[in-house]
Design a protein around this motif. Structure first.
Motif, short mmCIF file in Angstrom:
data_model
loop_
_atom_site.label_atom_id
_atom_site.label_comp_id
_atom_site.label_asym_id
_atom_site.label_seq_id
_atom_site.Cartn_x
_atom_site.Cartn_y
_atom_site.Cartn_z
N ALA A 54 61.24 102.33 7.72
CA ALA A 54 62.35 103.03 7.07
C ALA A 54 62.95 102.19 5.95
CB ALA A 54 63.42 103.38 8.11
N ASP A 55 63.15 100.91 6.20
CA ASP A 55 63.72 100.03 5.18
C ASP A 55 62.78 99.89 4.00
OD1 ASP A 55 66.03 99.62 6.60
OD2 ASP A 55 65.42 97.70 7.46
N ALA A 113 67.79 116.61 7.74
CA ALA A 113 68.26 115.50 6.90
C ALA A 113 68.08 115.87 5.43
CB ALA A 113 67.47 114.23 7.23
N PRO A 114 69.01 115.47 4.59
CA PRO A 114 68.93 115.83 3.16
C PRO A 114 67.76 115.17 2.45
CG PRO A 114 70.74 114.30 3.56
CD PRO A 114 70.24 114.73 4.89
N GLU A 115 67.17 114.14 3.03
CA GLU A 115 66.00 113.48 2.47
C GLU A 115 65.02 113.15 3.58
OE1 GLU A 115 66.72 109.32 1.24
OE2 GLU A 115 68.81 109.67 1.88
N GLN A 116 63.79 112.82 3.22
CA GLN A 116 62.80 112.50 4.23
C GLN A 116 63.27 111.30 5.04
OE1 GLN A 116 58.95 111.25 2.80
NE2 GLN A 116 57.92 111.99 4.64
N ALA A 117 63.11 111.40 6.35
CA ALA A 117 63.58 110.35 7.25
C ALA A 117 62.43 109.84 8.10
CB ALA A 117 64.71 110.88 8.14
N VAL A 118 62.65 108.70 8.72
CA VAL A 118 61.74 108.16 9.73
C VAL A 118 62.36 108.48 11.09
CG1 VAL A 118 60.69 106.09 10.73
CG2 VAL A 118 60.88 106.33 8.24
N LEU A 119 61.60 109.17 11.93
CA LEU A 119 62.07 109.52 13.28
C LEU A 119 61.35 108.66 14.29
CD1 LEU A 119 63.55 111.29 15.38
CD2 LEU A 119 61.63 112.90 15.21
N LEU A 120 62.10 107.86 15.02
CA LEU A 120 61.54 107.03 16.09
C LEU A 120 61.75 107.71 17.43
CD1 LEU A 120 60.47 104.37 17.39
CD2 LEU A 120 62.84 103.53 17.33
N ILE A 121 60.65 107.98 18.14
CA ILE A 121 60.72 108.44 19.53
C ILE A 121 60.27 107.26 20.37
CG2 ILE A 121 59.98 110.17 21.20
CD1 ILE A 121 59.37 112.05 18.90
N ASP A 122 61.21 106.55 20.93
CA ASP A 122 60.96 105.24 21.53
C ASP A 122 60.70 105.33 23.04
OD1 ASP A 122 60.70 102.46 21.30
OD2 ASP A 122 62.78 102.12 21.87
N GLU A 123 59.57 104.73 23.45
CA GLU A 123 59.17 104.64 24.86
C GLU A 123 59.01 106.04 25.48
OE1 GLU A 123 62.02 101.91 26.67
OE2 GLU A 123 60.69 100.25 26.16
N ARG A 158 59.31 116.85 5.88
CA ARG A 158 58.59 116.41 7.08
C ARG A 158 58.91 114.94 7.36
NH1 ARG A 158 53.99 117.43 10.24
NH2 ARG A 158 53.63 119.41 9.19
N PRO A 159 59.53 114.64 8.49
CA PRO A 159 59.84 113.24 8.78
C PRO A 159 58.58 112.44 9.12
CG PRO A 159 60.40 114.63 10.65
CD PRO A 159 60.00 115.56 9.54
N ILE A 160 58.65 111.16 8.88
CA ILE A 160 57.60 110.25 9.36
C ILE A 160 57.93 109.93 10.81
CG2 ILE A 160 56.60 107.95 9.12
CD1 ILE A 160 57.25 108.10 6.13
N VAL A 161 57.08 110.35 11.73
CA VAL A 161 57.35 110.22 13.16
C VAL A 161 56.58 109.03 13.72
CG1 VAL A 161 57.31 111.36 15.41
CG2 VAL A 161 57.68 112.72 13.32
N ILE A 162 57.31 108.10 14.31
CA ILE A 162 56.71 106.93 14.96
C ILE A 162 57.09 106.98 16.44
CG2 ILE A 162 56.65 104.42 15.09
CD1 ILE A 162 57.15 104.32 12.10
N ILE A 163 56.08 107.00 17.29
CA ILE A 163 56.26 107.12 18.74
C ILE A 163 55.76 105.86 19.40
CG2 ILE A 163 55.72 108.48 20.78
CD1 ILE A 163 55.11 110.84 18.87
#
Length: 289
Positions: A54-55, A113-123, A158-163
């Motif tokens: 994200a950063d 979200a108003p802009e593309q986001a990174v979505l973390l689905i943790d554990e 479409r968010p960037i999804v990290i699981i």
């Protein structure tokens, strides 16, 4: 849904050492518009990866930390019927609009979200076995239906999804087919040295070598229930520097004392502590023989 704009490639950062194969995995998942499923030992930086992506890409991060009681519906929305009933009994005008009692979940937040986001689905493996399958449609179509209000929530971007998964339980095949998979291997000594130098740039090379030698020797001890992780190594180094422990004190193969100083930062259960105590006792006995 708007088409996803071509993002900047993830190349790691000054604060996160990303190996070449990890960078390839992140960028491949982004290009394929598939969730990135990341597995690896606890403490290998799976959760931190989402924050760094994200950063690096200049996107907001939305974090959904899964617990054993978490349901897939929680990620979409929750309808608070109890609150509405209570307000109705009190004559509150808010009850006329059912949307006042809809609590948005993390997927809703990421989709709108108003802009593309990174979505973390943790554990994700902490939840019930059906949890991943219950998210298949929403992650595929990037939309879901709100029955109480009759609206369809579609992703603006479409968010960037990290699981992340710690492999506590197997994930369903149908879910795995829809993900791009990457296993974060435990860092080798060279990579670990680079990670340490990011966090302790002024650490003397003699101390770095001694700490890494001790750390990897501990991980290789047969019968260890929980091997120390990267995050635990960093905690240990921080304490060693605070207590001004000399490099020569870290030689865990010394016959007199196999237990490293400040071992509580590395060994996290009594079984492993007792294992090192027994090894130290045997080493001392053999030294007297």
């Amino acid at each position: 849904m708007n088409e996803m704009q071509q993002p900047t490639r993830f190349e790691g950062s000054d604060s996160y050492v990303a190996t070449a194969d990890l960078r390839v995995a992140v960028n491949a998942a982004v290009q394929l518009a598939r969730p990135l499923l990341v597995k690896g030992e606890p403490g290998t930086g799976k959760t931190v990866l989402a924050r760094e992506v994200a950063d690096a890409l200049g996107m907001p991060l939305i974090e959904w930390h899964v617990k054993s009681t978490t349901k897939a519906q929680h990620g979409l929305y929750e309808y608070d019927a109890v609150a509405r009933l209570r307000d109705g009994q009190l004559g509150d005008e808010r009850v006329r609009d059912i949307s006042n009692y809809i609590r948005r979940g993390k997927l809703w937040e990421a989709f709108t979200a108003p802009e593309q986001a990174v979505l973390l689905i943790d554990e994700i493996d902490k939840a019930d076995i059906e949890f991943p399958n219950d998210l298949l449609l929403e992650l595929d179509r990037m939309e879901f239906f709100v029955y109480e209000t009759g609206e369809t929530v579609r992703a603006k971007h479409r968010p960037i999804v990290i699981i992340t998964s710690n492999n506590e339980k197997e994930l369903p095949d149908a879910f795995l087919r829809r993900c791009f998979f990457h296993y974060i291997r435990f860092p080798d000594p060279e990579t670990m040295a680079a990670i340490v130098e990011v966090h302790f740039p002024k650490l003397k090379q003699e101390m770095l070598r001694a700490a890494l030698n001790a750390f990897f020797e501990i991980r290789e001890v047969p019968g260890l229930k929980k091997k120390p992780s990267t995050s635990e190594l960093l905690d240990w180094l921080k304490l060693l520097l605070i207590e001004d422990i000399p490099p020569e004190a870290l030689k865990v193969t010394d016959e007199k004392d196999l237990i490293p100083p400040l071992y509580g930062a590395l060994l996290k259960n009594e079984q492993d502590v007792h294992l090192f105590e027994r090894l130290a006792f045997l080493a001392r006995r053999e030294g007297r023989a």
